[in-house]
Design a protein around this motif. Sequence first.
Motif, PDB file in Angstrom:
ATOM      1  N   ARG A 266      -3.223   0.043  -6.975  1.00  0.00           N
ATOM      2  CA  ARG A 266      -2.989   1.186  -7.879  1.00  0.00           C
ATOM      3  C   ARG A 266      -4.296   1.669  -8.510  1.00  0.00           C
TER       4      ARG A 266
ATOM      5  N   HIS B 176       3.216   3.132  -5.640  1.00  0.00           N
ATOM      6  CA  HIS B 176       3.563   4.117  -6.663  1.00  0.00           C
ATOM      7  C   HIS B 176       4.943   3.873  -7.272  1.00  0.00           C
TER       8      HIS B 176
ATOM      9  N   PHE C  69      -1.891   1.364 -17.997  1.00  0.00           N
ATOM     10  CA  PHE C  69      -2.879   1.815 -17.026  1.00  0.00           C
ATOM     11  C   PHE C  69      -4.299   1.684 -17.586  1.00  0.00           C
TER      12      PHE C  69
ATOM     13  N   ILE D  42      -2.116  10.648 -13.936  1.00  0.00           N
ATOM     14  CA  ILE D  42      -2.571   9.734 -12.885  1.00  0.00           C
ATOM     15  C   ILE D  42      -1.915   8.373 -13.047  1.00  0.00           C
TER      16      ILE D  42
ATOM     17  N   GLN E 132       1.420   8.629 -11.549  1.00  0.00           N
ATOM     18  CA  GLN E 132       1.343   8.908 -10.122  1.00  0.00           C
ATOM     19  C   GLN E 132       1.116   7.643  -9.300  1.00  0.00           C
ATOM     20  N   VAL E 133       0.260   6.756  -9.802  1.00  0.00           N
ATOM     21  CA  VAL E 133      -0.097   5.573  -9.006  1.00  0.00           C
ATOM     22  C   VAL E 133       0.831   4.394  -9.257  1.00  0.00           C
TER      23      VAL E 133
ATOM     24  N   GLU F 187      -9.590   7.135  -6.898  1.00  0.00           N
ATOM     25  CA  GLU F 187      -9.693   8.272  -5.987  1.00  0.00           C
ATOM     26  C   GLU F 187      -9.254   9.565  -6.673  1.00  0.00           C
ATOM     27  N   LEU F 188      -8.166   9.497  -7.448  1.00  0.00           N
ATOM     28  CA  LEU F 188      -7.684  10.687  -8.148  1.00  0.00           C
ATOM     29  C   LEU F 188      -8.629  11.111  -9.263  1.00  0.00           C
TER      30      LEU F 188
ATOM     31  N   GLU G 119       0.838  -1.209   0.000  1.00  0.00           N
ATOM     32  CA  GLU G 119       0.000   0.000   0.000  1.00  0.00           C
ATOM     33  C   GLU G 119       0.872   1.257   0.000  1.00  0.00           C
TER      34      GLU G 119
ATOM     35  N   ARG H 180      -7.299   1.380  -7.259  1.00  0.00           N
ATOM     36  CA  ARG H 180      -8.097   2.062  -6.233  1.00  0.00           C
ATOM     37  C   ARG H 180      -7.629   3.502  -6.055  1.00  0.00           C
ATOM     38  N   ARG H 181      -6.303   3.693  -6.035  1.00  0.00           N
ATOM     39  CA  ARG H 181      -5.784   5.053  -5.894  1.00  0.00           C
ATOM     40  C   ARG H 181      -6.095   5.892  -7.131  1.00  0.00           C
ATOM     41  N   ALA H 182      -6.026   5.270  -8.291  1.00  0.00           N
ATOM     42  CA  ALA H 182      -6.354   5.987  -9.521  1.00  0.00           C
ATOM     43  C   ALA H 182      -7.821   6.419  -9.506  1.00  0.00           C
TER      44      ALA H 182
END
Length: 319
Positions: A261, A222, A291, A279, A282-283, A267-268, A218, A263-265
């Motif tokens: 990754r 990145h 991606f 993005i 970033q992730v 969020e962004l 977690e 999940r974070r994408a």
Amino acid sequence: MHTVVVLALPDAIAFDVATPVEVFGRARLPDGRPAYRVEVCATEPVVAAGPLRLVAAHGLEALADADTVVVPGRADPTAATPDAVVAALRAAAAAGTRIASICVGAFTLAAAGLLDGRRATTHWAAAGLFAAAHPAVHLDPAVLYVDTGQIVTSAGATAGVDMCLHLIGRDHGAAVAAHASRSAVAPLHRDGGQAQYIDHGHTRTADPGLGPLLHWIEENAHRPLSLDDVAARAGLSVRTLNRRFHAHTGGTPMQWLAGVRIRRARELLETTGHGVDRIAYQVGFPSPTNFRAQFKRLTGVTPQAYRTTFRPASTGPRA
């Protein structure tokens, strides 16, 4: 007139009960007549539905006169299904009645044996529990609804609206369904299924030994991590790491990493105006192309389509 009977069991999810009542109840034929007669039945006169109490006008005998039976979910999907309900649902199915479920109402259909050997769906969060309890059912947790003809199942919450609109289209055609969708202020068709709502990479493993490694993933998702990097951090061989991950998460370390990754994408995409390419880097994805491919595989939609669905109207993407 086509009669829809909604079966409210104890501890029914109020939203699931209301959905077919409202969507079918407001459907109109081209000449303005109601397209359906909608009734609610229950095993007892008053049924608990969370903080509400529902007064049912009919008992289980109403199922015998139904053209369609809709079974809402219950707060505890694993609660035992009353024998009388199982018998009534089986009798309705044997008579050719169309039977549909909303959300974890699929557990009730499965308990009655109506889903064995069939493809079905339920709320994604209950998919693991459902699959373990009903292995004879071909579960597809990525879709909004599954129509196998006589038996129809839908995913959670608003997927019940999607299913009801689909059934209206089956019964009365696209024009009536489109009118019903406008009345419900809901799209007639949604792209991507429920895969786009699943919280990939957030489910916790039952293996406490993997906890620190998952936390490390977690924190470092990145970075350009390889399988060897993850194995080295765990102090395990790649083969042992893969075996433990599969046993306790159902997937591989790299699938878990991709889920984190994504999940974070998500969020962004929901909270920023950053461009999709930015993005991706970033992730932690090696390229925007990779991606986009991974995002579509896990969510069923493109990053831009996801952003269109979930981003607040005031936030716009920047180049």
